[in-house]
Design an enzyme around this catalytic site. Structure first.
Site, short mmCIF file in Angstrom:
data_model
loop_
_atom_site.label_atom_id
_atom_site.label_comp_id
_atom_site.label_asym_id
_atom_site.label_seq_id
_atom_site.Cartn_x
_atom_site.Cartn_y
_atom_site.Cartn_z
N SER A 153 8.61 54.90 23.77
CA SER A 153 9.91 54.37 23.04
C SER A 153 11.20 54.67 24.24
O SER A 153 12.23 54.31 23.53
CB SER A 153 10.13 55.59 22.15
OG SER A 153 10.22 56.89 22.55
N CYS B 104 45.38 85.55 10.38
CA CYS B 104 46.32 84.61 10.69
C CYS B 104 47.28 84.51 9.65
O CYS B 104 48.70 84.26 10.06
CB CYS B 104 45.92 83.18 10.95
SG CYS B 104 44.36 83.04 12.34
N GLU C 148 16.44 64.96 15.00
CA GLU C 148 16.33 63.97 15.95
C GLU C 148 14.75 64.06 15.78
O GLU C 148 13.97 64.96 16.58
CB GLU C 148 16.82 64.34 17.24
CG GLU C 148 18.09 64.25 17.46
CD GLU C 148 18.38 63.99 19.14
OE1 GLU C 148 18.06 62.95 19.77
OE2 GLU C 148 19.27 64.78 19.36
N ASP D 58 7.73 62.31 23.89
CA ASP D 58 8.85 62.22 24.73
C ASP D 58 9.04 63.26 25.55
O ASP D 58 9.85 63.41 26.31
CB ASP D 58 10.14 61.89 23.93
CG ASP D 58 10.05 60.92 22.85
OD1 ASP D 58 9.22 60.09 23.15
OD2 ASP D 58 10.87 60.68 22.10
N LEU E 277 8.98 63.14 10.00
CA LEU E 277 10.01 64.23 9.55
C LEU E 277 11.42 63.81 8.97
O LEU E 277 11.62 64.29 8.18
CB LEU E 277 10.20 65.15 10.70
CG LEU E 277 10.96 66.51 10.44
CD1 LEU E 277 10.43 67.15 9.39
CD2 LEU E 277 11.30 67.35 11.86
N GLU F 237 46.88 79.31 14.57
CA GLU F 237 48.14 79.83 14.51
C GLU F 237 48.58 80.59 15.45
O GLU F 237 49.95 80.56 15.96
CB GLU F 237 48.12 80.45 13.03
CG GLU F 237 47.49 79.54 12.00
CD GLU F 237 45.90 79.63 11.52
OE1 GLU F 237 45.89 79.59 10.55
OE2 GLU F 237 45.30 79.67 12.56
#
Length: 369
Positions: free
Chosen positions: A170, A84, A300, A202, A305, A52
């Site tokens: 992977s 606002c 991720e 990874d 999990l 605003e």
């Protein structure tokens, strides 16, 4: 143009803050005088002027008597910035149209009531635009109403439903376009959560990589100014403290007991209760919402999990990238789910399917969740 058309424009502006407003909601504002837009604004970062205020500054002296189209009810309380609703009153706004009421208990109708009490005409839209406004801030809305963030699990698999070879290899199942899309998922998230298996296999950092983040300016610059909190769920503390995960900013270890050695500089500890011998994932999410104002959590992680989040009923959405590859029957499955009968199968509702480079992206959720 109609109220709906001007609000559609305000929603377009609000979406510009998709990657940068945490923990605040994404908000856009359009000021209209005599059927013509005289000022626009969107909230860019927490602690900076709200939508605003930007629109009022753009309209300057022409704001008096105008109609303001705001995607979320103007705030009425003093936070890191002034209210606002008062800014709209001070500017002489005659009419305010909002797409949705603010779910924040500190606001929740108070901003609209303040405007009405001072003679401003107030209109709250319903229908598709209201739904769009809700969807744009689904995580903020959920946190305000339930004390939990919105949780999305990101998964990548081959066409035969495999996520890695038996060895754990992977990289890479999906192509560059899908990996760039994941960077956008990370960038819009308040928190990225992963597990020990993923981080170890990874060498994952799970940071937002600027070179892969494909966004227009100024969204890219704003996104890279904010580093999502990264949380490693590691109850047995299997990941060594010299792992790449701990070498980047805003790294947290979520575990059950104090580590035997000090955490690396810049890393932080989150001690959590256990449930059935594992970290209590619901307690984790409550902590993230309550103490860290997390609106959107991206999981991720590997099959265990992600499967645990799903079994606990804590996932709002699954984003699954499917690559046109076959990894074979010995490769690792998408999720660890102890299902033995067809009656136990989990039914999903697919909300979106689209191509991402050579891969496909499915957005889905549990039916009747």
């Amino acid at each position: 143009m109609s109220d709906k058309a001007f609000m559609a424009r305000a929603l377009q502006l609000a979406e510009l803050g998709l990657y940068s407003t945490h923990p605040n909601p994404r908000v856009g504002c359009v000021l209209v005088q005599d059927g013509r837009i005289i000022g626009e604004g969107w909230h860019q970062q927490a602690g900076t002027p709200h939508a605003e205020v930007h629109a009022i500054r753009a309209a300057s002296a022409h704001a008096s008597g105008a109609t303001a189209y705001v995607t979320l009810e103007p705030c009425s309380h003093q936070g890191r910035t002034p209210p606002c609703a008062q800014a709209l009153l001070d500017a002489g706004i005659a009419r305010v149209v909002v797409a949705m009421q603010d779910p924040n208990p500190q606001v929740s109708g108070r901003g609209l009531e303040l405007l009405r009490s001072r003679g401003v005409e107030v209109c709250v839209l319903e229908g598709a635009l209201a739904e769009q406004a809700q969807a744009l801030n689904a995580g903020f809305v959920k946190r305000m109403r339930s004390g939990l963030p919105r949780v999305t699990a990101k998964l990548a698999m081959s066409l035969d439903g495999r996520t890695a070879m038996a060895s754990g290899e992977s990289q890479w199942i999906t192509g560059p376009a899908a990996r760039a899309d994941v960077q956008r998922l990370r960038a819009r998230s308040s928190v990225v959560v992963s597990g020990a298996d993923t981080v170890l296999l990874d060498n994952a950092r799970l940071t937002v990589r600027g070179e892969q983040l494909e966004l227009p300016e100024p969204q890219k610059t704003l996104a890279l100014q904010r580093s999502p909190m990264r949380v490693l769920v590691d109850s047995r503390q299997r990941v060594p403290f010299d792992a790449p995960f701990y070498q980047a900013d805003n790294a947290w270890l979520a575990t059950l007991q104090q580590p035997a050695q000090a955490l690396p500089a810049g890393a932080a500890l989150m001690l959590l209760p256990q449930a059935n011998g594992h970290i209590d994932l619901l307690a984790l999410l409550r902590r993230l919402a309550d103490q860290h104002e997390a609106n959107e959590v991206l999981v991720e992680a590997g099959a265990r999990l992600c499967g645990a989040f799903l079994q606990a009923g804590l996932l709002d959405e699954l984003v699954i990238y499917i690559a046109p590859k076959l990894l074979g029957s010995d490769a690792r499955p998408l999720l660890n789910l102890p299902l033995v009968q067809m009656a136990q199968a989990l039914d999903l509702q697919i909300d979106e399917v689209r191509a991402v480079g050579e891969d496909w992206r499915l957005s889905c959720r549990l039916k009747n969740a």
